[in-house]
Design an enzyme around this catalytic site. Sequence first.
Site, PDB file in Angstrom:
ATOM      1  N   GLU A  27      68.205 -46.027  14.239  1.00 20.88           N
ATOM      2  CA  GLU A  27      68.177 -44.574  14.919  1.00 20.88           C
ATOM      3  C   GLU A  27      67.790 -44.359  16.099  1.00 20.88           C
ATOM      4  OE1 GLU A  27      67.098 -41.887  11.933  1.00 20.88           O
ATOM      5  OE2 GLU A  27      67.869 -43.161  10.269  1.00 20.88           O
TER       6      GLU A  27
ATOM      7  N   HIS B 108      69.139 -37.011  15.190  1.00 22.80           N
ATOM      8  CA  HIS B 108      68.023 -36.052  15.256  1.00 22.80           C
ATOM      9  C   HIS B 108      67.690 -36.113  16.901  1.00 22.80           C
ATOM     10  CE1 HIS B 108      67.487 -35.227  11.132  1.00 22.80           C
ATOM     11  NE2 HIS B 108      68.079 -36.488  11.101  1.00 22.80           N
TER      12      HIS B 108
ATOM     13  N   ASP C 210      72.177 -44.340  15.761  1.00 27.26           N
ATOM     14  CA  ASP C 210      72.376 -42.975  15.399  1.00 27.26           C
ATOM     15  C   ASP C 210      71.333 -41.977  15.892  1.00 27.26           C
ATOM     16  OD1 ASP C 210      72.545 -40.816  13.608  1.00 27.26           O
ATOM     17  OD2 ASP C 210      72.927 -42.088  11.852  1.00 27.26           O
TER      18      ASP C 210
ATOM     19  N   HIS D 260      68.843 -44.512   8.250  1.00 28.28           N
ATOM     20  CA  HIS D 260      69.364 -43.425   7.204  1.00 28.28           C
ATOM     21  C   HIS D 260      70.370 -43.926   6.207  1.00 28.28           C
ATOM     22  CE1 HIS D 260      71.756 -39.797   6.022  1.00 28.28           C
ATOM     23  NE2 HIS D 260      70.715 -39.358   6.075  1.00 28.28           N
TER      24      HIS D 260
ATOM     25  N   ASN E 238      67.339 -28.637  10.173  1.00 31.14           N
ATOM     26  CA  ASN E 238      67.606 -29.354  11.567  1.00 31.14           C
ATOM     27  C   ASN E 238      68.448 -28.452  12.306  1.00 31.14           C
ATOM     28  OD1 ASN E 238      66.583 -31.520  10.050  1.00 31.14           O
ATOM     29  ND2 ASN E 238      68.205 -31.800   9.026  1.00 31.14           N
TER      30      ASN E 238
ATOM     31  N   SER F 288      64.520 -40.037  11.198  1.00 37.75           N
ATOM     32  CA  SER F 288      64.759 -38.716  10.555  1.00 37.75           C
ATOM     33  C   SER F 288      63.724 -38.189   9.848  1.00 37.75           C
ATOM     34  CB  SER F 288      66.121 -38.689   9.815  1.00 37.75           C
ATOM     35  OG  SER F 288      65.861 -39.694   8.579  1.00 37.75           O
TER      36      SER F 288
ATOM     37  N   LYS G 206      73.148 -30.727  13.211  1.00 40.54           N
ATOM     38  CA  LYS G 206      71.807 -30.569  13.251  1.00 40.54           C
ATOM     39  C   LYS G 206      71.779 -29.725  14.542  1.00 40.54           C
ATOM     40  CE  LYS G 206      70.863 -34.695  10.796  1.00 40.54           C
ATOM     41  NZ  LYS G 206      71.056 -33.957   9.353  1.00 40.54           N
TER      42      LYS G 206
END
Length: 382
Positions: free
Chosen positions: A182, A214, A211, A139, A53, A186, A234
């Site tokens: 998110e 990513h 979140d 997640h 990542n 992810s 990441k």
Amino acid sequence: MNSKDFLDIDAISAARLSRLQDRGLRRFLSPTDRLVDGRVIRAGQSMISFSDNDYLGLSLHPKVIDAAIQATLQYGAGSGASRLVTGDNPLNETLEAKLARMKGLPAARVFGSGYLANAGAIPALVGAGDLIVMDELCHASMHAGARLSGARIQSFSHNDVASASQYLQERDATSHALLLTETVFSMDGDLAPLDELATAARETGAWMMTDDAHGLGIVAQNNPAPLQLGTLSKAAGAYGGYIAGPTNFIDLLISRARTFVYATGLPPGVLAAALAALTLMESEPELGRRSLANARLFGSLIGQDNVQSAIVPVLYGEAEVAMRASTTLAQQGFLVTAIRPPTVPEGTARLRFTFSARHKEEDIRRLSKLVLETLAEAGIGK
Ligand SMILES: Cc1ncc(COP(=O)(O)O)c(C=O)c1O
């Protein structure tokens, strides 16, 4: 030590391992050298990783490495204790100010990791009698924080705003409600409908927290959530987690987030690396653009035209099929780890390809050909 207890633990663990093995769900560690020149060496074989990542390649950037070395020379390898106990290394405050500014929110708090940030911040916000409404694909660390909070948890189907809204409307008006999602998922790489979710939250008087593990540095969505969490491990190439939001809530975390109070602060070298990486992320936005362009190139070559982030999943269904494809790619010099249940839902085992600004077009083209071959071999159409 009571030797009977010891044997019990070992025998029960052996039985559990064997059950996992039978279901194809046992996990193994593979010793791997991830070298600073970008190569990955496993079992003597040099490979190109499409499985990390470090989307911008910043964990390997000379300026980031140098910042870590200089801070380590100045302050030592570890931070000594919780930030509340040993005194707060000034790098924390600098990093928090930078994160708050980047997120466009009043303040930010740095945690030991993204997992710890979720596990600490959610219970600091809601508790027993409250309601958490969360995307089913959130997640594991958001699920952990939700469970630790003691609030009632209601999962909605992935990205289904109507369902999220319905659950929020059913809330008890005297308690708090928190909507969790998110920004970039992810394991699927798709984006959450942030504006629609924020509207649903606003209409029902619920709070919203995202979140962005990513998304940072890659996907520049307009994010209306008042609480925005993320990780420094990441695209920021270092380690640690953070949450940005209103000043008093960020202040409250110092007293009420157990994973902040009772955990050691990040090592100074890690803080300095994260700071240097965020500086590069801002000064070189083309890194994020390149990572995204690489993911889109791969997507177009394998028939996925809707790539929205640096993550491109290719579904193989059963765990063993995904594992076989991963082994085939490894034999050809590509490290792409299979993702299996329970990390992803049953029957959706996949190879999760992640793209970095460092990847070369010729490698992406060669990889895509091999992937199409593994799909054909598995009898999976485009
Ligand atoms: C969406 C999401 N949130 C949180 C985390 C945890 O972050 P960290 O690795 O910093 O603990 C991860 C990944 O590990 C993640 O993918």
